[in-house]
Motif scaffolding. Structure first.
Motif, PDB file in Angstrom:
ATOM      1  N   GLU A  89     -91.126  12.316 -43.494  1.00  0.00           N
ATOM      2  CA  GLU A  89     -92.412  12.982 -42.864  1.00  0.00           C
ATOM      3  C   GLU A  89     -92.315  14.280 -43.032  1.00  0.00           C
ATOM      4  OE1 GLU A  89     -92.269  11.166 -38.918  1.00  0.00           O
ATOM      5  OE2 GLU A  89     -92.758   9.321 -39.686  1.00  0.00           O
ATOM      6  N   VAL A  91     -94.155  17.521 -41.412  1.00  0.00           N
ATOM      7  CA  VAL A  91     -94.716  18.305 -40.449  1.00  0.00           C
ATOM      8  C   VAL A  91     -95.267  19.475 -40.730  1.00  0.00           C
ATOM      9  CG1 VAL A  91     -94.693  18.687 -37.906  1.00  0.00           C
ATOM     10  CG2 VAL A  91     -93.804  16.517 -38.744  1.00  0.00           C
ATOM     11  N   ALA A  97     -96.269  22.689 -30.127  1.00  0.00           N
ATOM     12  CA  ALA A  97     -96.494  21.450 -29.324  1.00  0.00           C
ATOM     13  C   ALA A  97     -95.319  20.434 -29.591  1.00  0.00           C
ATOM     14  CB  ALA A  97     -97.735  20.871 -29.829  1.00  0.00           C
ATOM     15  N   LEU A 100     -91.462  20.844 -30.628  1.00  0.00           N
ATOM     16  CA  LEU A 100     -91.043  22.069 -30.847  1.00  0.00           C
ATOM     17  C   LEU A 100     -90.775  22.929 -29.543  1.00  0.00           C
ATOM     18  CD1 LEU A 100     -90.433  23.774 -33.355  1.00  0.00           C
ATOM     19  CD2 LEU A 100     -92.829  24.794 -33.313  1.00  0.00           C
ATOM     20  N   TYR A 120     -88.532  15.415 -41.796  1.00  0.00           N
ATOM     21  CA  TYR A 120     -87.947  14.414 -40.901  1.00  0.00           C
ATOM     22  C   TYR A 120     -87.566  13.044 -41.650  1.00  0.00           C
ATOM     23  CZ  TYR A 120     -89.436  16.967 -36.963  1.00  0.00           C
ATOM     24  OH  TYR A 120     -89.879  17.979 -35.945  1.00  0.00           O
ATOM     25  N   ASP A 128     -85.669   8.550 -36.761  1.00  0.00           N
ATOM     26  CA  ASP A 128     -86.470   9.773 -37.613  1.00  0.00           C
ATOM     27  C   ASP A 128     -85.842  11.250 -37.392  1.00  0.00           C
ATOM     28  OD1 ASP A 128     -87.883   7.736 -38.444  1.00  0.00           O
ATOM     29  OD2 ASP A 128     -89.862   8.261 -37.560  1.00  0.00           O
ATOM     30  N   ASP A 174    -100.997  20.756 -35.039  1.00  0.00           N
ATOM     31  CA  ASP A 174     -99.915  20.349 -36.133  1.00  0.00           C
ATOM     32  C   ASP A 174    -100.485  19.011 -36.767  1.00  0.00           C
ATOM     33  OD1 ASP A 174     -99.257  18.055 -34.457  1.00  0.00           O
ATOM     34  OD2 ASP A 174     -97.784  19.274 -33.536  1.00  0.00           O
ATOM     35  N   MET A 175     -99.701  18.710 -37.688  1.00  0.00           N
ATOM     36  CA  MET A 175     -99.768  17.218 -38.325  1.00  0.00           C
ATOM     37  C   MET A 175     -98.739  16.920 -39.062  1.00  0.00           C
ATOM     38  SD  MET A 175    -102.257  18.348 -41.468  1.00  0.00           S
ATOM     39  CE  MET A 175    -101.801  19.825 -42.563  1.00  0.00           C
ATOM     40  N   LYS A 176     -98.376  15.298 -39.252  1.00  0.00           N
ATOM     41  CA  LYS A 176     -97.560  14.887 -39.973  1.00  0.00           C
ATOM     42  C   LYS A 176     -98.253  14.125 -41.408  1.00  0.00           C
ATOM     43  CE  LYS A 176     -96.673  10.662 -39.599  1.00  0.00           C
ATOM     44  NZ  LYS A 176     -97.056   9.456 -40.453  1.00  0.00           N
ATOM     45  N   ASP A 196    -103.774  10.027 -34.809  1.00  0.00           N
ATOM     46  CA  ASP A 196    -102.667   9.425 -34.661  1.00  0.00           C
ATOM     47  C   ASP A 196    -101.626  10.251 -35.082  1.00  0.00           C
ATOM     48  OD1 ASP A 196    -103.523   7.206 -33.389  1.00  0.00           O
ATOM     49  OD2 ASP A 196    -102.648   5.820 -34.706  1.00  0.00           O
ATOM     50  N   THR A 197    -101.841  10.971 -36.193  1.00  0.00           N
ATOM     51  CA  THR A 197    -100.760  11.744 -36.882  1.00  0.00           C
ATOM     52  C   THR A 197    -100.935  13.269 -36.698  1.00  0.00           C
ATOM     53  OG1 THR A 197    -102.064  11.475 -39.091  1.00  0.00           O
ATOM     54  CG2 THR A 197    -100.612   9.803 -38.490  1.00  0.00           C
ATOM     55  N   CYS A 198    -101.867  13.611 -36.338  1.00  0.00           N
ATOM     56  CA  CYS A 198    -102.339  15.244 -36.108  1.00  0.00           C
ATOM     57  C   CYS A 198    -102.556  15.447 -34.376  1.00  0.00           C
ATOM     58  CB  CYS A 198    -103.572  15.472 -36.576  1.00  0.00           C
ATOM     59  SG  CYS A 198    -103.688  15.158 -38.497  1.00  0.00           S
ATOM     60  N   ARG A 199    -102.201  16.760 -34.227  1.00  0.00           N
ATOM     61  CA  ARG A 199    -102.844  17.235 -32.936  1.00  0.00           C
ATOM     62  C   ARG A 199    -103.983  18.125 -32.959  1.00  0.00           C
ATOM     63  NH1 ARG A 199     -97.174  17.373 -31.534  1.00  0.00           N
ATOM     64  NH2 ARG A 199     -96.485  15.753 -29.848  1.00  0.00           N
ATOM     65  N   ARG A 215    -100.043   9.314 -25.384  1.00  0.00           N
ATOM     66  CA  ARG A 215     -98.539   9.666 -25.001  1.00  0.00           C
ATOM     67  C   ARG A 215     -98.265  10.092 -23.474  1.00  0.00           C
ATOM     68  NH1 ARG A 215     -98.770  12.688 -30.027  1.00  0.00           N
ATOM     69  NH2 ARG A 215     -97.837  11.464 -31.737  1.00  0.00           N
TER      70      ARG A 215
HETATM   71  N1  UDP Z   1     -96.166  12.613 -35.709  1.00  0.00           N
HETATM   72  C1  UDP Z   1     -96.198  11.360 -36.267  1.00  0.00           C
HETATM   73  N2  UDP Z   1     -95.585  10.486 -36.421  1.00  0.00           N
HETATM   74  C2  UDP Z   1     -94.187  10.437 -35.608  1.00  0.00           C
HETATM   75  C3  UDP Z   1     -93.594  11.901 -35.420  1.00  0.00           C
HETATM   76  C4  UDP Z   1     -94.827  12.858 -35.327  1.00  0.00           C
HETATM   77  O1  UDP Z   1     -97.660  11.363 -36.692  1.00  0.00           O
HETATM   78  O2  UDP Z   1     -93.335   9.486 -35.843  1.00  0.00           O
HETATM   79  C5  UDP Z   1     -96.976  13.851 -35.782  1.00  0.00           C
HETATM   80  C6  UDP Z   1     -97.503  14.046 -34.353  1.00  0.00           C
HETATM   81  O3  UDP Z   1     -98.696  13.337 -34.068  1.00  0.00           O
HETATM   82  C7  UDP Z   1     -97.691  15.732 -34.406  1.00  0.00           C
HETATM   83  C8  UDP Z   1     -96.875  16.169 -35.422  1.00  0.00           C
HETATM   84  O4  UDP Z   1     -96.114  15.002 -36.113  1.00  0.00           O
HETATM   85  O5  UDP Z   1     -98.970  15.708 -34.792  1.00  0.00           O
HETATM   86  C9  UDP Z   1     -95.512  16.609 -34.875  1.00  0.00           C
HETATM   87  O6  UDP Z   1     -94.918  15.961 -33.944  1.00  0.00           O
HETATM   88  P1  UDP Z   1     -93.826  16.147 -33.068  1.00  0.00           P
HETATM   89  O7  UDP Z   1     -92.658  16.561 -33.981  1.00  0.00           O
HETATM   90  O8  UDP Z   1     -94.021  17.408 -32.187  1.00  0.00           O
HETATM   91  O9  UDP Z   1     -93.188  14.845 -32.409  1.00  0.00           O
HETATM   92  P2  UDP Z   1     -93.693  14.204 -31.066  1.00  0.00           P
HETATM   93  O10 UDP Z   1     -93.418  15.266 -29.949  1.00  0.00           O
HETATM   94  O11 UDP Z   1     -95.213  13.946 -31.357  1.00  0.00           O
HETATM   95  O12 UDP Z   1     -92.687  13.125 -30.994  1.00  0.00           O
END
Ligand code: UDP
Length: 239
Positions: A89, A91, A97, A100, A120, A128, A174-176, A196-199, A215
């Protein structure tokens, strides 16, 4: 032609359709967080995320970022190119956020001097874990050439999306992203790009418009997914 389910993940199902070069991925309303410790559903999330991604993938293609998107086939399903997925993954972060905040002890919302990219390892049983290039190398998760191309495309995707969303009064926090390699050896962006995958934060009010509402139990989850969709796509989703 019958669709045969070949893989079911937390938010999507992958089908074989009889075509050798494509799959169909369908999007579920199911929502999970914290490595699936928290489970629920978000009304109409499947079609909303599918149509949101179906808007962004062609836009990214036009900007020179190859994607797996081949076309939408149902309100909650799209045809995609078959890829050999890189089990990482990626990021990309523009502001602090989520994880981090804890890892670096910075305040949520702090602007980063430049985009920060993290890797990740996709392994549910390990939760992960974050990995570096040496880890990726010794685990043989991707060749140097593929990894370099993944990083280039991830940074370019961010460079395209930040101004795109800013034009809609949305901060891409942020985004994944996930990538795979196609038949020809071309690296393509896969998976999905959604709330679901971005903030996503409203750039005026800093209101959260993404899965953090689920969440963190912030309420009005469906309403915010819909508002984000309308702002980005310009009309209501089809259910
Ligand atoms: N994210 C995701 N899938 C995951 C983990 C994170 O889509 O399994 C996305 C999450 O929505 C955010 C970005 O990756 O936009 C960074 O996530 P972060 O590392 O901060 O982890 P989180 O706090 O979401 O567990």
């Amino acid at each position: 032609m019958e669709w045969t389910r070949i893989y079911e993940g937390k938010a999507k199902i992958l089908y074989e359709t009889g075509e050798s070069e494509s799959f169909v991925q369908s999007f579920k309303d199911d929502a999970t967080a914290f490595n699936a410790l928290k489970k629920g559903t978000i009304l109409h999330k499947g079609p909303i995320n599918c149509q949101f991604s179906s808007t962004l993938f062609p836009m990214l293609e036009n900007k020179g970022i190859p994607t797996h998107f081949l076309g939408r086939v149902a309100p909650n399903a799209m045809k995609i190119r078959r890829l050999k997925m890189v089990p990482l993954e990626v990021v990309v972060r523009n502001r602090v956020a989520g994880s981090l905040v804890k890892r670096l002890g910075l305040n949520e919302g702090t602007e980063l001097l430049h985009p920060v990219l993290e890797w990740y390892y996709k392994r549910d049983d390990l939760g992960d874990p974050i990995v570096n290039r040496d880890h990726i190398d010794v685990l043989r998760l991707a060749s140097h050439a593929v990894l370099a191309e993944v990083e280039r495309l991830a940074r370019k995707t961010n460079d395209v999306l930040v101004p795109f969303f800013a034009g809609k009064d949305i901060l891409l926090v942020d985004m994944k992203l996930e990538f795979g390699v196609g038949e020809s050896g071309k690296v393509c962006l896969g998976d999905e790009i959604s709330a679901d995958t971005c903030r996503f934060w409203d750039s005026k009010t800093l209101d959260k418009m993404d899965k953090d509402r689920f969440r963190q139990d912030l309420g009005q989850v469906e309403e915010h997914y819909l508002e984000l969709f309308r702002r980005v796509v310009g009309h209501d989703p089809e259910f």
